[in-house]
Enzyme design. Structure first.
Site, PDB file in Angstrom:
ATOM      1  CG  ASN A 177       6.031   0.441  10.582  1.00  0.00           C
ATOM      2  OD1 ASN A 177       6.218  -0.897  10.415  1.00  0.00           O
ATOM      3  ND2 ASN A 177       5.528   0.703   9.166  1.00  0.00           N
ATOM      4  CB  CYS A 225       6.614  -0.459   6.898  1.00  0.00           C
ATOM      5  SG  CYS A 225       5.365  -0.625   5.178  1.00  0.00           S
ATOM      6  CB  ILE A 284       6.250 -10.609  13.207  1.00  0.00           C
ATOM      7  CG1 ILE A 284       5.635 -11.839  12.316  1.00  0.00           C
ATOM      8  CG2 ILE A 284       7.566 -11.514  13.866  1.00  0.00           C
ATOM      9  CD1 ILE A 284       6.008 -12.447  11.599  1.00  0.00           C
ATOM     10  CG  ASN A 285       5.564  -4.058   9.825  1.00  0.00           C
ATOM     11  OD1 ASN A 285       4.095  -5.313   8.909  1.00  0.00           O
ATOM     12  ND2 ASN A 285       5.436  -3.547   9.356  1.00  0.00           N
ATOM     13  CB  VAL A 344      -1.178  -0.002   1.401  1.00  0.00           C
ATOM     14  CG1 VAL A 344      -1.882   1.199   1.105  1.00  0.00           C
ATOM     15  CG2 VAL A 344      -2.154  -1.582   1.062  1.00  0.00           C
ATOM     16  CE  LYS A 356       3.542  -4.122  12.785  1.00  0.00           C
ATOM     17  NZ  LYS A 356       2.203  -3.340  12.113  1.00  0.00           N
TER      18      LYS A 356
END
Length: 300
Positions: A124, A127, A188-189, A70, A162
């Site tokens: 974060n 990502c 986890i991401n 995204v 994160k």
């Protein structure tokens, strides 16, 4: 049955948190369920300026999961504060702001802006969809330490870091975050992934690769939560492919204090209610008086 958990002095009425991303800012889901059912809501990723995100297609379904790229589409922090935060605060749940920066300075600035407005901030560093910044920070323990410390220095609310699973040893990142003063870690991401249309021989994602979420990554996530639990003393928020209460219980046993659910929200908006009910029934059946008794209780 008491489902309350505590993270850095913040009490959540239950351990089920809406994960960043799939839940947006809660508006769509509020038409389907009472979003106060969540112990906390983690916002979709917020940046300093508005982002339109990556070009389409940026989402595809694969076996036992979804790949997304995204690209942090969001209205920017100012619009979030003015338009989305008042809506979220109208519900009986805690608010966690997920922040994303492309430099240490941006992470610090976002923290300064939001720290007095939300209950917690999730930083974060993991990502995998944006080329400039996030992945570089998230893979390097030194950068994790540096950014975490810089954010903590200006924060008045608890900081959750994160972590990315796309490394050889995630525990190095966990220890770096803890040493820098993180109040909790979340993991986890998504896992870096790719899918190809065999007829056109083109990637199904415009950006070629993306982040895999859903049941396919759950065993990886459980293993990483377990490994981190052995290395750090701060609370762990576990996530990755949780679809039902049994999945959630695995994470608690592995060492998670709370859990986040993401992909399942696409499939079953009422999953939060079902997972809470399942957890409660399990605790009663097994004779546990609280979630805390279950955390890290694995029998080896």
């Amino acid at each position: 049955m008491n489902l309350e958990v505590e993270i850095a002095g913040i009490k959540l009425k239950n351990p089920v948190i809406a994960a960043s991303g799939t839940f947006g800012f809660g508006r769509e889901y509020s038409k389907l369920i009472d979003i106060s059912e969540f112990g906390a809501i983690c916002t979709k990723g917020i940046t300093l300026k508005k982002r339109i995100g990556n070009p389409q297609p940026r989402l595809c379904e694969v076996y036992a999961g979804i790949i997304n790229s995204v690209g942090l589409e969001n209205p920017g922090v100012e619009a979030f504060i003015n338009d989305e935060l008042p809506f979220l605060k109208s519900f009986d749940t805690k608010i966690i702001a997920n922040i994303n920066g492309f430099s240490k300075e941006e992470f610090v600035e976002l923290t300064k802006i939001l720290t007095s407005l939300v209950d917690m901030i999730e930083v974060n560093l993991s990502c995998p969809n944006v080329k400039e910044g996030g992945m570089v920070f998230g893979k390097d323990p030194k950068k994790v330490y540096e950014i975490t410390k810089s954010v903590k220095d200006v924060a008045s609310c608890p900081i959750i870091v994160k972590l990315t699973p796309n490394v050889t040893d995630i525990t190095q990142l966990a220890v770096a975050a803890e040493n820098a003063g993180a109040d909790a870690i979340s993991l986890i991401n998504t896992v870096s992934a790719m899918a190809i249309d065999i007829e056109t021989r083109k990637p199904l994602i415009k950006m070629v690769t993306g982040g895999l979420s859903g049941p396919a990554i759950k065993p990886i996530a459980v293993r990483m939560v377990y490994e981190c639990f052995k290395k750090v003393r701060i609370p762990i928020i576990g996530m990755g492919g949780i679809m039902n209460y049994k999945d959630a219980i695995e994470f608690f046993i592995a060492g998670a204090t709370a859990i986040q659910i993401g992909t399942v929200n696409f499939i079953n908006p009422k999953a939060v209610c079902e997972i809470k009910e399942g957890i409660e029934a399990y605790l009663e059946r097994k004779g546990f008086k609280s979630i805390k008794e279950l955390v890290g209780s694995i029998n080896i």
